[in-house]
Design a protein around this motif. Sequence first.
Motif, mmCIF file in Angstrom:
data_model
loop_
_atom_site.group_PDB
_atom_site.id
_atom_site.type_symbol
_atom_site.label_atom_id
_atom_site.label_comp_id
_atom_site.label_asym_id
_atom_site.label_seq_id
_atom_site.Cartn_x
_atom_site.Cartn_y
_atom_site.Cartn_z
ATOM 1 N N LEU A 169 0.742 -1.057 0.023
ATOM 2 C CA LEU A 169 -0.051 0.001 0.055
ATOM 3 C C LEU A 169 0.822 1.316 0.175
ATOM 4 O O LEU A 169 0.200 2.365 -0.308
ATOM 5 N N SER A 170 2.153 1.155 0.237
ATOM 6 C CA SER A 170 2.854 2.238 0.237
ATOM 7 C C SER A 170 4.109 2.393 -0.820
ATOM 8 O O SER A 170 4.976 2.803 -0.815
ATOM 9 N N ASP A 171 3.748 1.598 -2.041
ATOM 10 C CA ASP A 171 4.469 1.392 -3.140
ATOM 11 C C ASP A 171 4.554 2.558 -3.891
ATOM 12 O O ASP A 171 3.661 3.370 -3.918
ATOM 13 N N ASP A 217 -8.348 -7.459 5.715
ATOM 14 C CA ASP A 217 -7.380 -7.015 6.490
ATOM 15 C C ASP A 217 -7.724 -5.908 7.445
ATOM 16 O O ASP A 217 -7.442 -4.769 6.751
ATOM 17 N N LEU A 218 -8.490 -5.715 8.543
ATOM 18 C CA LEU A 218 -8.728 -4.668 9.284
ATOM 19 C C LEU A 218 -7.416 -4.025 9.639
ATOM 20 O O LEU A 218 -7.319 -2.528 10.125
ATOM 21 N N ASP A 219 -6.273 -4.569 9.782
ATOM 22 C CA ASP A 219 -4.795 -3.990 10.524
ATOM 23 C C ASP A 219 -4.410 -3.253 9.454
ATOM 24 O O ASP A 219 -3.415 -2.351 9.537
ATOM 25 N N ALA A 220 -4.795 -3.151 8.126
ATOM 26 C CA ALA A 220 -4.370 -2.372 7.051
ATOM 27 C C ALA A 220 -5.197 -0.950 6.956
ATOM 28 O O ALA A 220 -4.542 -0.044 6.358
ATOM 29 N N VAL A 221 -6.078 -0.662 7.968
ATOM 30 C CA VAL A 221 -7.025 0.577 8.026
ATOM 31 C C VAL A 221 -6.186 1.776 8.300
ATOM 32 O O VAL A 221 -6.111 2.661 7.655
ATOM 33 N N PRO A 222 -5.074 1.573 9.398
ATOM 34 C CA PRO A 222 -4.237 2.991 9.233
ATOM 35 C C PRO A 222 -3.453 3.277 8.189
ATOM 36 O O PRO A 222 -3.283 4.542 7.761
ATOM 37 N N ILE A 223 -2.923 2.385 7.595
ATOM 38 C CA ILE A 223 -2.120 2.425 6.286
ATOM 39 C C ILE A 223 -2.918 2.818 5.220
ATOM 40 O O ILE A 223 -2.413 3.771 4.239
ATOM 41 N N LEU A 224 -4.010 2.569 5.130
ATOM 42 C CA LEU A 224 -4.833 2.987 3.967
ATOM 43 C C LEU A 224 -5.245 4.517 4.143
ATOM 44 O O LEU A 224 -5.220 5.107 3.272
ATOM 45 N N ARG A 225 -5.454 4.941 5.622
ATOM 46 C CA ARG A 225 -5.657 6.363 5.781
ATOM 47 C C ARG A 225 -4.461 7.184 5.778
ATOM 48 O O ARG A 225 -4.465 8.189 5.034
ATOM 49 N N ARG A 226 -3.365 6.714 5.971
ATOM 50 C CA ARG A 226 -2.039 7.435 5.713
ATOM 51 C C ARG A 226 -1.744 7.566 4.097
ATOM 52 O O ARG A 226 -1.558 8.655 3.599
ATOM 53 N N THR A 227 -1.967 6.524 3.489
ATOM 54 C CA THR A 227 -1.634 6.504 2.124
ATOM 55 C C THR A 227 -2.778 7.637 1.165
ATOM 56 O O THR A 227 -2.419 8.309 0.527
ATOM 57 N N LEU A 254 -5.268 9.009 -5.417
ATOM 58 C CA LEU A 254 -5.927 7.867 -5.098
ATOM 59 C C LEU A 254 -6.825 7.747 -3.970
ATOM 60 O O LEU A 254 -7.237 6.665 -3.335
ATOM 61 N N SER A 255 -7.107 8.877 -3.473
ATOM 62 C CA SER A 255 -7.971 9.102 -2.249
ATOM 63 C C SER A 255 -9.341 8.637 -2.489
ATOM 64 O O SER A 255 -9.850 7.837 -1.894
ATOM 65 N N ILE A 256 -9.885 8.366 -3.717
ATOM 66 C CA ILE A 256 -11.492 8.072 -4.094
ATOM 67 C C ILE A 256 -11.365 6.465 -4.032
ATOM 68 O O ILE A 256 -12.202 5.751 -3.298
ATOM 69 N N LEU A 257 -10.138 5.841 -4.354
ATOM 70 C CA LEU A 257 -10.001 4.335 -4.448
ATOM 71 C C LEU A 257 -9.873 3.883 -2.932
ATOM 72 O O LEU A 257 -10.518 2.922 -2.457
ATOM 73 N N LEU A 258 -8.938 4.672 -2.107
ATOM 74 C CA LEU A 258 -8.807 4.180 -0.957
ATOM 75 C C LEU A 258 -9.935 4.281 0.004
ATOM 76 O O LEU A 258 -10.082 3.749 1.027
ATOM 77 N N GLN A 259 -10.634 5.410 -0.216
ATOM 78 C CA GLN A 259 -11.897 5.882 0.598
ATOM 79 C C GLN A 259 -12.716 4.816 0.467
ATOM 80 O O GLN A 259 -13.373 4.186 1.306
ATOM 81 N N GLU A 260 -12.871 4.381 -0.812
ATOM 82 C CA GLU A 260 -13.910 3.135 -1.239
ATOM 83 C C GLU A 260 -13.516 1.639 -0.642
ATOM 84 O O GLU A 260 -14.442 1.016 0.072
ATOM 85 N N THR A 261 -12.112 1.712 -0.496
ATOM 86 C CA THR A 261 -11.496 0.328 0.131
ATOM 87 C C THR A 261 -12.106 0.473 1.806
ATOM 88 O O THR A 261 -12.149 -0.546 2.177
#
Length: 632
Positions: free
Chosen positions: A582-584, A602-612, A619-626
Amino acid sequence: MAEMSERDQEPGEHEAPTPQIGDDVTSSDEGFLHLTADNEHTAGTQPGQSLIRPDRDATITTQQATQSNERAGTVEHLAAQRSFPPLDTNSPEIKAHLSALRTEMIRLLTDLRWEGYSVEEIVQRLVTLLNVGPVIQWQNTLVPFLYEIDRAGALLPTWLTLIDSDDLSDLPAGANPAETALGRARRYAILLLGKYRTMGIRGESQSINLPAYLGKLAVDPNVSMYATEALVKQATIPSMQALIEALKVAKGWAKVDVVEGCLAFKQERFFDMVVDSGLENAPGLESYIALPIYRVIPLEQYFTTEQNIAPRLQANAALIFQRVLRDSITPPTQQNPLPQLFTRPLVAPAQSLFAAAQRDPTWPYAVTLHTLGVLLGRYWSEISRQRPLDGQIIDQVYQVLPLMNDVERWMAGPGRDVLLQTISDPQETNQAQVARTLGELRDPRATSLLIKRLEQIQVPRDRAQALTISALCSALSSIGERRSAQPMLQMVNRSIDIEHRSHLSKRSDNLPYGDPAVAGSIIYAAAIRAAGQLGDHNAIEQVWRAANDFDPYVRMQALDALALLDPQGEIGQSRSVAREALSDPRTSIIKQATQLILRYHDLDAVPILRRTREERPELSILLQETLQSLGQ
């Protein structure tokens, strides 16, 4: 071409040695050139750093020069394929522009001949004057216009000096040199040389042979498009000889242009030489060579018994036909044009090819007949479903279909046998197409032979061999025997410095064409992709490691393989790899990673998704939908 694709683009085909052509040239008829051919042929890293064991043979300087040269040739050739509106020479604006240009050109001639201006000063003025518009749009108007002003050739020294100028210095990566003022003027000058059919004079004591001069330019992919056109315009014996000489050594886009130039003369005496040169020395551009040959040369003449034809010519003719079949293998939609394959009668080369294969089974015949069978199967499927197809296609398919029962029986016997013999022959270097065909046939007898070939590989010599290795891996994954995964991964460990690659900074862009690390990436990605498709769970640790490679092409293949080997994220390390992706730096890899995260829930990925999401607004729309899909 200039770069590896983002995901599944097949890299260019491998190169083969350049054929030799004799020097005997005589003429009995105007427009004919008598030549003989020699048939003795064999049937985060620093730029330029090698990541294949051992170190590369070529120097960094050579690699970078080749890389720049090929990129410029690619940009210009692709740009030239765009359509431009025809120049309206009757419009008042164009008439006024040409009238003003004529006045300035006459003034230039006067200044050069009578006012003592130097050639260099005239060149500088020409660069400004000739910056009128795209060369492709203006050349048919401007070149005859300039020749009419200077029929006597007084400006020839100026044109030659202009051509010798360097239009690539300080050119940004990906820029088209034909769109710069100097680049345009230089290309108009090259085209103008096609109007002068005699020796040009350069200064008072130095003369130059214009056909030989253009022949040297014809092997430069940056200007080969214009040099070959000028040689064709000259239409003299020396210009024909220059093109044939260029055919020996031209590579890449220059090979494409030289082949088209040779075919433009429509001299049957050249046909054997063009076919003899085949598709070699133009990796990734084979279609640009095969299609013009197919349109001009009746390939069926190389499959007959009426004359003694060299085996190399027969093999190359079959492979040229195979390339055209492959490019036309997908039936067109109503919006797409008629495939080039059907612009000529298909039945003649198909019947002649099969008859030749029955007489003398060889791997080029087997590969081509297999491709023909696949193509006809797809088109017949479309016809049986009553999909709308051009009547010309339907007629030709019906003419060839009766042949296919016999072709299928031949492929099940002698055809497969010759393919298996070829893949097992250690002296045979043309393995990629044979391996690809065996993979499509899913012949289990090929598994052990393909594995044996992989086990013999120590260090890939170049990108060409890497492409062959990739074809071997792809064939093994298509056949589907899981035992073949480990030999592929062992080959990777022997031939690639994986440890070094994993410590380099991750790239966001693909490796450029010519980078010595490309070969390793091709092999690495092919093996990881195949291991995932084979479902060998013993390979998952190497897949995790590949997901951290510096090349985005390898990382993408690793994530695809991970989705196959651990689709539910049952192993904690798989989830960690997906989170790290997710940080690639590569956007497409982040998109892949979000799909894995959703699959793994994977709920542990939520903080990384928010930071990214904060760091990568695109990519904000895609990540928000995720995040919403994860209930956040």
